[in-house]
Design an enzyme around this catalytic site. Structure first.
Site, short mmCIF file in Angstrom:
data_model
loop_
_atom_site.label_atom_id
_atom_site.label_comp_id
_atom_site.label_asym_id
_atom_site.label_seq_id
_atom_site.Cartn_x
_atom_site.Cartn_y
_atom_site.Cartn_z
N ASP A 88 4.70 2.90 1.99
CA ASP A 88 3.75 3.66 1.17
C ASP A 88 2.37 3.04 1.34
O ASP A 88 2.01 2.08 0.65
CB ASP A 88 4.19 3.64 -0.29
CG ASP A 88 3.43 4.65 -1.14
OD1 ASP A 88 2.52 5.31 -0.59
OD2 ASP A 88 3.76 4.78 -2.33
N ALA A 89 1.61 3.57 2.28
CA ALA A 89 0.29 3.03 2.60
C ALA A 89 -0.82 4.05 2.40
O ALA A 89 -1.98 3.70 2.33
CB ALA A 89 0.26 2.53 4.03
N LYS A 90 -0.44 5.34 2.38
CA LYS A 90 -1.41 6.44 2.20
C LYS A 90 -2.58 6.31 3.18
O LYS A 90 -3.74 6.48 2.81
CB LYS A 90 -1.89 6.51 0.76
CG LYS A 90 -0.75 6.73 -0.24
CD LYS A 90 -1.23 6.77 -1.67
CE LYS A 90 -0.09 7.03 -2.63
NZ LYS A 90 0.86 5.89 -2.71
N ARG A 91 -2.26 6.04 4.43
CA ARG A 91 -3.29 5.85 5.44
C ARG A 91 -3.86 7.20 5.88
O ARG A 91 -3.16 8.21 5.89
CB ARG A 91 -2.74 5.10 6.65
CG ARG A 91 -2.36 3.65 6.38
CD ARG A 91 -3.60 2.82 6.02
NE ARG A 91 -3.32 1.40 6.04
CZ ARG A 91 -3.10 0.64 4.96
NH1 ARG A 91 -3.11 1.19 3.77
NH2 ARG A 91 -2.86 -0.65 5.08
N THR A 116 3.54 7.12 4.43
CA THR A 116 2.79 8.10 3.67
C THR A 116 1.37 8.18 4.22
O THR A 116 0.76 7.17 4.55
CB THR A 116 2.74 7.76 2.17
OG1 THR A 116 2.13 6.47 1.98
CG2 THR A 116 4.13 7.77 1.56
#
Length: 265
Positions: A88-91, A116
């Site tokens: 879960d890094a939302k890069r 993510t």
């Protein structure tokens, strides 16, 4: 197997739709050694109740180099348990920077099986991540409707629906029943799950927000495809810190979430 196929196989074999999130919070421990030991213990003790696991990179990054080394250790332990990993890094970024993020987190020994990603710099920025995921048998989970209350500041007014339609468009060419392009839709938006499921029929849905953020298992039936597949529901604080740093409490919480989700499907 692809990520989606592995996830489906594990879901059906272990009869679980739970994603166990790992968010190692430094202020919960006396020192890094205690944090490391507890994080690895929770992973080992709860994996039998998990369809996948989701380390939140922010908490590992906040620990500096030791945290990144712990992340590699966590991922290695998960792989040894045949437990799919969603980082879960939302890069999200443009051009070569997006390609570098994709190399960092979707290939190599320290990478996850899925990542993510943030679509709000434009849909073209998703392509390096999607390409890397497909090349490595992994997946991306595109932020569509996040679990936080103020998501509507940016994601309202039809924006989430436009992103969902792009997820469906990216998924369409794939022959598999479930795509390498999934979507994040918060468990805190149960009234919208049926509509998003219909817009993204081939997407695996990642539903964060179970437990501590107010999401309830009994509200989430519409996220699943026939047979109880196609979605996983994440609980992080509600498992890892169900009762402080009591590992037995984490196990009981994971078992309870698993059973509640199974009752729904």
């Amino acid at each position: 197997m692809t990520f989606a196929a592995r996830l489906t196989e594990r879901t059906l074999r272990l009869n679980t739709r739970l994603c166990v999130g790992l968010d190692p919070r430094a202020d919960a421990y006396a020192d890094f050694a205690a944090l490391r030991a507890h994080t690895l213990a929770v992973l080992d003790a709860t994996h039998a109740y998990a369809a996948c696991m989701k380390p939140q990179l922010a908490f590992f990054e906040a620990l500096g180099l030791p945290g990144l080394q712990l992340l590699e250790e966590v991922c290695a332990a998960a792989r040894a348990l045949d437990l799919p990993i969603i980082l879960d890094a939302k890069r999200g970024d443009i051009g070569s920077t997006a390609e570098a993020y994709a190399r960092a987190w979707l290939s190599g020994g320290h990478a996850g099986d899925a990542l993510t990603v943030n679509p709000f710099l434009g849909f073209g920025t998703l392509l390096p991540f999607v390409t890397a995921a497909r090349a490595n048998g992994g997946a991306v989970f595109v932020l569509v409707k996040t679990s936080n209350p103020d998501q509507a500041d940016v994601q309202g007014g039809g924006v989430s629906e436009r992103v969902a339609d792009e997820v469906a468009r990216l998924s369409a060419p794939e022959a598999e029943a479930l795509s390498s392009v999934g979507a994040v839709v918060g468990a805190t938006h149960p009234q919208e799950l049926a509509a998003f499921r219909a817009r993204m029929p081939k997407a695996v849905l990642l539903l964060p927000g179970l437990g501590a953020q107010g999401g309830r298992a009994e509200d989430l039936a519409a996220a699943f495809l026939p047979g109880g597949v196609g979605a996983v529901v994440n609980a992080s604080r509600g498992v890892q810190y169900a009762a402080g740093v009591d590992v037995d409490a984490a196990v009981e919480a994971a078992r309870g979430f698993r059973d509640a989700l199974n009752a729904v499907v």
